[in-house]
Design an enzyme around this catalytic site. Structure first.
Site, PDB file in Angstrom:
ATOM      1  N   PRO A 163       0.814  -1.219   0.000  1.00  0.00           N
ATOM      2  CA  PRO A 163       0.000   0.000   0.000  1.00  0.00           C
ATOM      3  C   PRO A 163       0.847   1.269   0.000  1.00  0.00           C
ATOM      4  CG  PRO A 163      -0.063  -1.020   2.161  1.00  0.00           C
ATOM      5  CD  PRO A 163       0.640  -1.982   1.249  1.00  0.00           C
ATOM      6  N   TYR A 164       1.963   1.249   0.705  1.00  0.00           N
ATOM      7  CA  TYR A 164       2.872   2.404   0.717  1.00  0.00           C
ATOM      8  C   TYR A 164       3.364   2.702  -0.692  1.00  0.00           C
ATOM      9  CZ  TYR A 164       7.177   5.069   1.634  1.00  0.00           C
ATOM     10  OH  TYR A 164       8.175   6.018   1.624  1.00  0.00           O
ATOM     11  N   ALA A 165       3.863   1.671  -1.365  1.00  0.00           N
ATOM     12  CA  ALA A 165       4.394   1.859  -2.716  1.00  0.00           C
ATOM     13  C   ALA A 165       3.290   2.276  -3.686  1.00  0.00           C
ATOM     14  CB  ALA A 165       5.069   0.581  -3.198  1.00  0.00           C
ATOM     15  N   LYS A 168       2.636   5.945  -3.374  1.00  0.00           N
ATOM     16  CA  LYS A 168       3.719   6.695  -4.014  1.00  0.00           C
ATOM     17  C   LYS A 168       3.622   6.592  -5.530  1.00  0.00           C
ATOM     18  CE  LYS A 168       6.128   8.301  -0.489  1.00  0.00           C
ATOM     19  NZ  LYS A 168       6.281   9.762  -0.274  1.00  0.00           N
TER      20      LYS A 168
END
Length: 259
Positions: A163-165, A168
């Site tokens: 989810p972080y990537a 971004k």
């Protein structure tokens, strides 16, 4: 003062989110060495923010620390009002550079990531970037620059970072759209994607865990992990007039990681 400001009586000002530590701190001080004043945000640690203000002062420029949770869009109007006041005190009504750097880390498998975790990442890493940029656009000088900070994880896949990537990755797409839509105002918009950097991000795991540090160094062409000034200095140089024709690019700054 060795800076672009030396040839102009009009001060140049950057806004840097998450400027009290890590990459944001390095960016504020990298800009300070070029004679550029900063308005930077911090989330909770006023003491660290004050240290950045003092360090910028030692470099001969002014830095202003404003508290802001970039995941809370409702607070952006009041923040913009504070920015206007600082600009007025400096004798100007526009700022020159926006660096969307503030972020939170996340490490969890896809199967066990919760809705609240995804919401928190979305609020800071995409929604916050989108609406803070929108709110500040009337104060950004024509011909200004925007840098959105992404991650090497949009290119290199590391389990536990989906989810972080993904957030971004959305910012990287947004960057290209902003470059197109703001081009009429002469505003260049780029993404800087750091590799693994030795900061306190993610609990300081790259900086403080010898095994992770070694593994990152081994997969990096230049043979070491990144340091904050590897990124902050690069962002400061990207904002310089020498790079005025760089636009709509994703620039990875990783020392050649996972080639």
């Amino acid at each position: 003062m060795t800076s672009e400001n030396a040839v102009s009586s009009i001060p140049k000002v950057a806004i840097v989110t998450g400027g009290s530590r890590g990459l944001g701190r390095s960016t504020v001080l990298g800009l300070a060495r070029r004679g550029i004043h900063s308005i930077f945000t911090y989330n909770a640690n006023r003491a660290e923010a004050d240290k950045v203000v003092a360090a910028a002062g030692q470099a001969g420029v002014r830095a202003f620390a404003l508290q802001l949770d970039t995941g809370k869009v409702a607070s952006f109007g009041a923040f913009a009002d504070e920015v206007r006041k600082i600009l007025s005190d400096l004798g100007i009504d526009r700022f020159d550079y926006l660096v969307n750097n503030a972020g939170i880390s996340h490490h969890n498998a896809f199967e066990t990531t919760t809705e609240s975790e995804v919401d928190a990442l979305y609020n800071v890493h995409f929604k916050g970037v989108f609406f803070l940029t929108q709110r500040l656009l009337p104060l950004l000088r024509d011909g200004g620059r925007i840098v959105n900070v992404s991650t090497g994880l949009t290119r290199v896949t590391m389990p536990g970072s989906s989810p972080y990537a993904a957030m971004k990755g959305a910012v990287e797409v947004l960057t290209r759209y902003l470059a197109k839509e703001l081009g009429a105002r002469g505003i260049a918009v780029n993404t800087v994607a750091p590799g693994a950097i030795a900061t306190d991000f993610s609990g300081g795991m790259v900086r403080d865990n010898p095994e992770i540090n070694r593994r990152v160094a081994e997969m990096t062409a230049l043979g070491r992990v990144g340091q904050p000034d590897d990124i902050g200095s690069m962002i400061a140089s990207l904002l310089a007039d020498d790079n005025r024709w760089v636009n709509a690019q994703r620039i990875e700054v990783s020392g050649g990681m996972a080639l």
